[in-house]
Motif scaffolding. Structure first.
Motif, PDB file in Angstrom:
ATOM      1  N   ASP A   1      -3.696  10.639   5.022  1.00 29.35           N
ATOM      2  CA  ASP A   1      -3.125   9.634   4.123  1.00 29.35           C
ATOM      3  C   ASP A   1      -4.179   9.409   3.050  1.00 29.35           C
ATOM      4  O   ASP A   1      -5.194   8.781   3.305  1.00 29.35           O
ATOM      5  N   PHE A   2      -3.925   9.968   1.867  1.00 26.25           N
ATOM      6  CA  PHE A   2      -4.851   9.674   0.774  1.00 26.25           C
ATOM      7  C   PHE A   2      -4.231   8.632  -0.135  1.00 26.25           C
ATOM      8  O   PHE A   2      -3.052   8.718  -0.484  1.00 26.25           O
ATOM      9  N   GLY A   3      -5.026   7.654  -0.556  1.00 26.02           N
ATOM     10  CA  GLY A   3      -4.556   6.670  -1.521  1.00 26.02           C
ATOM     11  C   GLY A   3      -5.626   6.404  -2.562  1.00 26.02           C
ATOM     12  O   GLY A   3      -6.787   6.164  -2.221  1.00 26.02           O
TER      13      GLY A   3
ATOM     14  N   SER B   1       0.851  -1.187   0.000  1.00 24.54           N
ATOM     15  CA  SER B   1       0.000   0.000   0.000  1.00 24.54           C
ATOM     16  C   SER B   1       0.881   1.229   0.000  1.00 24.54           C
ATOM     17  O   SER B   1       2.060   1.174   0.354  1.00 24.54           O
TER      18      SER B   1
ATOM     19  N   ASN C   1      -9.332   6.747  -1.108  1.00 23.87           N
ATOM     20  CA  ASN C   1      -9.601   6.695   0.317  1.00 23.87           C
ATOM     21  C   ASN C   1      -8.836   7.805   1.039  1.00 23.87           C
ATOM     22  O   ASN C   1      -7.618   7.882   0.930  1.00 23.87           O
TER      23      ASN C   1
ATOM     24  N   TRP D   1      -9.130   3.005   8.859  1.00 23.62           N
ATOM     25  CA  TRP D   1      -7.949   2.431   8.218  1.00 23.62           C
ATOM     26  C   TRP D   1      -6.778   2.322   9.177  1.00 23.62           C
ATOM     27  O   TRP D   1      -6.410   3.278   9.861  1.00 23.62           O
TER      28      TRP D   1
ATOM     29  N   MET E   1       0.880   3.781   1.908  1.00 25.26           N
ATOM     30  CA  MET E   1       1.326   4.352   3.176  1.00 25.26           C
ATOM     31  C   MET E   1       2.428   3.549   3.858  1.00 25.26           C
ATOM     32  O   MET E   1       3.087   4.050   4.762  1.00 25.26           O
TER      33      MET E   1
ATOM     34  N   VAL F   1      -7.690   8.978   4.488  1.00 21.20           N
ATOM     35  CA  VAL F   1      -7.576   8.502   5.867  1.00 21.20           C
ATOM     36  C   VAL F   1      -7.141   9.666   6.753  1.00 21.20           C
ATOM     37  O   VAL F   1      -6.172  10.364   6.430  1.00 21.20           O
TER      38      VAL F   1
ATOM     39  N   MET G   1      -0.500   3.364  -6.576  1.00 21.21           N
ATOM     40  CA  MET G   1      -1.375   4.111  -5.697  1.00 21.21           C
ATOM     41  C   MET G   1      -0.931   5.562  -5.659  1.00 21.21           C
ATOM     42  O   MET G   1       0.190   5.859  -5.250  1.00 21.21           O
TER      43      MET G   1
HETATM   44  N1  SER Z   1      -3.770   3.755   3.397  1.00 23.81           N
HETATM   45  C1  SER Z   1      -4.978   3.872   2.667  1.00 23.81           C
HETATM   46  C2  SER Z   1      -5.215   2.691   1.745  1.00 23.81           C
HETATM   47  O1  SER Z   1      -4.301   1.952   1.458  1.00 23.81           O
HETATM   48  C3  SER Z   1      -4.988   5.136   1.838  1.00 23.81           C
HETATM   49  O2  SER Z   1      -3.762   5.330   1.232  1.00 23.81           O
HETATM   50  O3  SER Z   1      -6.322   2.509   1.301  1.00 23.81           O
END
Ligand code: SER
Length: 643
Positions: free
Chosen positions: A258-260, A41, A236, A180, A43, A238, A87
């Motif tokens: 934390d945007f993903g 991911s 998402n 999350w 993050m 977070v 991501m």
């Molecule tokens: N940590 C969150 C995810 O992986 C947003 O980056 O969905």
């Protein structure tokens, strides 16, 4: 229309214009972290900074992070699963918070890349009274104002799980959807883990497509987190401001964002086509495959499936080799090998008989090099590794398939002769395919499944082990089991410890944890945390629960997944401490259902474990506790037998 390469560029430019430093993707193979196989991911590489360590490049960071999820390998082939993805991420490390993030991301999606706001839906956190974390009304209201500005009357709706969409656009969900952390829901987070409420954004592919009516969820109301396919999560947000301390929550010393957002998913929304493989990132590879196979993508179901597997796997293998995971028998390289071999096997379904993997990889390298220049630098290496692996595998594949077909013929003959159908490939047969023909066991299982057969995995493991001991070489087994002896009785006792563990937690409480186990062919011994001597009633109750589970003849099965996913699925057992590490999770009962330890439950136990186990609990006999005693301070010991 905007393509995915431009999308990446626009996203990074947008956040640069908001004061973010754009950093390059971290490696797929985590640095200084030998226990985590892959970056899964965006993050993951940012954790130290979310916890408060100073990032050398400031408090606003943005990137496009390469991710690889090995657990999804067997899911690839439908229209939305890939093992590799990128991501898009932006981080506030104790800088901006909810207001800026929601405003920016809405602007980006609806203005900069032009997604129609009328097709966007969002979710927010309902709150968690137990842990004293409030409902995220602030974010729900922010969304509402933004939709309002676009002339959309966005209704906020609670309990969509029960009531469906109810003309809403903003929905509250519990922690299982809108929280999350690397370990999933608050309860599963270990001490010291950061997490927080999140707000997800969904694209609506449209009611006219009749996904819901045709899906297995048709009897329940459709909502954005329903898996029917109408809605797809595209990002998402977070709001990471909590830290688990013991079993409570404290505020982190900084409020993080934390945007993903998966590039492939946002691109699929831009395309308004729910087939993720229809986006431009796959176009070159698809054309190349069409050229070498003479087949057309999308014409035939089985062939389309093969196209997708090959497109995904060769892209992932290209990036993995670039990051140093050469095809091999161990660690990350094992996955690179599996990806290439699966791609080659699926190429069979397209009638491709010549070496083709370097050609497809070459296209990916050209297309991705602008953003990932190391691909160009490592081009020769990547193409060579692919060519070598494909050549080696092709030499044996053909013979292996012949061998497999011979097996099928044998089964057919046996059926004609005896009238009894053989439905299982024996451990020895599977091992021969592995040892002589280089078939990964997963591939034999796939071929078996296509022919409505199963594979004796326990038998395979036995042959594998015996072979290992014989040759004394460490072709390392990826998921180590904890048993020295795979004899039939010990396997039964091993499954019995899982039933016992679940039953003890049910009867004595969730403080019960396995502290040790020892199995012989005659009995099991199980040590667990609990301070008091068990009463006779408690012992009886535990025995009854275990015996009820045996009588129910539950199916026992396993799946490989990350620790975070295992925790999310409620698995108990010994967790490693690193996110992304792959584990095997055994379920007694229905693998899709939640664990409830009672006589009528569809699923009795779920535990992280290397195996092996019986396939059905019904064969285990009658379970009896013969001794309950103290082992050491705070630890009890049970000895039990199967009669
Ligand atoms: N940590 C969150 C995810 O992986 C947003 O980056 O969905």
């Amino acid at each position: 229309m905007l393509n995915a390469q431009e999308l990446r560029k626009k996203y990074l430019e947008f956040f640069a214009s908001k004061g973010h430093t754009v950093i390059s993707s971290a490696s797929l193979i985590p640095e200084n972290d030998p226990t985590t196989l892959f970056t899964g991911s965006g993050m993951q590489p940012m954790v130290p900074y979310l916890l408060g360590e100073k990032h050398p490049l400031g408090t606003r960071i943005s990137d496009s992070q390469k991710c690889f999820r090995a657990v999804d390998m067997d899911e690839v082939g439908d229209n939305r699963h890939t093992t590799f993805f990128e991501m898009l991420g932006n981080w506030s490390l104790g800088d901006y918070f909810k207001n800026e993030q929601i405003n920016w991301i809405f602007d980006f999606l609806t203005e900069d890349i032009g997604l129609n706001p009328a097709r966007l839906f969002v979710t927010c956190f309902r709150g968690d009274k137990k842990n004293n974390i409030p409902k995220d009304e602030e974010v729900a209201n922010l969304w509402q104002k933004l939709f309002q500005k676009k002339g959309i009357d966005a209704k906020i709706v609670d309990y969509p799980e029960q009531g469906g969409l109810q003309d809403g656009r903003i929905f509250y969900y519990d922690a299982n959807k809108n929280w999350w952390s690397r370990a999933g829901i608050p309860e599963n987070m270990p001490d010291g883990e950061p997490g927080g409420p999140d707000s997800e954004m969904f694209w609506d592919f449209g009611i006219d497509l009749k996904f819901h009516e045709q899906s297995k969820w048709k009897d329940k109301p459709c909502h954005v987190n329903c898996d029917c396919g109408r809605f797809m999560e595209i990002g998402n947000n977070v709001f990471m401001e909590y830290l688990k301390v013991g079993d409570k929550f404290e505020k982190l010393k900084q409020q993080n964002v934390d945007f993903g957002g998966g590039i492939e998913r946002i691109a699929a929304a831009l395309n308004d086509n729910q087939d993720m493989f229809a986006i431009d990132l796959f176009t070159g590879a698809r054309k190349k495959l069409e050229e070498v196979s003479g087949k057309k993508y999308g014409e035939d179901e089985k062939e389309t499936y093969a196209f997708r597997v090959i497109m995904d796997h060769l892209r992932a293998a290209t990036f993995l080799i670039d990051d140093g995971a050469m095809p091999s028998n161990k660690d990350q390289g094992y996955f690179t090998r599996r990806l290439i071999r699966r791609a080659v096997r699926y190429a069979n379904d397209l009638g491709i008989t010549n070496i083709f993997t370097p050609e497809v990889a070459g296209i990916y390298i050209e297309e991705y090099s602008e953003h990932y220049p190391s691909l160009q630098k490592n081009k020769e290496l990547i193409l060579n590794e692919l060519r070598k692996e494909e050549t080696k595998f092709r030499e044996t594949l053909e013979q292996g398939i012949k061998e497999f077909e011979k097996l099928l013929k044998g089964f057919q003959l046996a059926l004609e002769k005896t009238g009894h159908a053989i439905t299982e490939i024996s451990g020895k047969q599977a091992f021969k395919l592995y040892d002589t023909y280089g078939f990964p066991i997963e591939m034999t299982e796939e071929l078996a499944k296509e022919n409505n057969l199963t594979v004796d995995k326990i038998g395979f493991d036995e042959s594998y082990k015996a072979h290992q001991q014989l040759s004394r070489q460490g072709a390392e087994q990826k998921f180590k089991g904890g048993l020295a002896d795979h004899g039939e009785m010990s396997v039964k006792y091993h499954t019995a410890t899982h039933l016992l563990h679940a039953a003890l937690r049910q009867v004595l409480g969730n403080h019960v944890e396995q502290k040790g186990s020892n199995i012989t062919a005659e009995r099991l011994r199980f040590d667990f945390s609990h301070s008091d001597k068990m009463t006779d009633e408690q012992i009886k109750e535990v025995e009854n629960l275990v015996n009820s589970a045996i009588q129910k003849d539950y199916q026992v099965s396993f799946a490989e997944m990350t620790i975070a996913e295992a925790k999310e699925k409620g698995a108990i057992g010994l967790f490693g401490d690193k996110y992304g590490e792959m584990v095997k999770v055994y379920t007694v009962g229905d693998p899709e259902q939640e664990v409830l330890v009672n006589v009528s439950s569809p699923t009795f136990s779920r535990e992280i474990c290397g195996g092996p186990h019986v396939e059905h609990t019904g064969i285990m006999g009658h379970f009896k506790i013969v001794k309950e005693e103290s082992s050491s301070a705070g630890i009890r010991r049970i000895k039990a037998i199967l009669e």
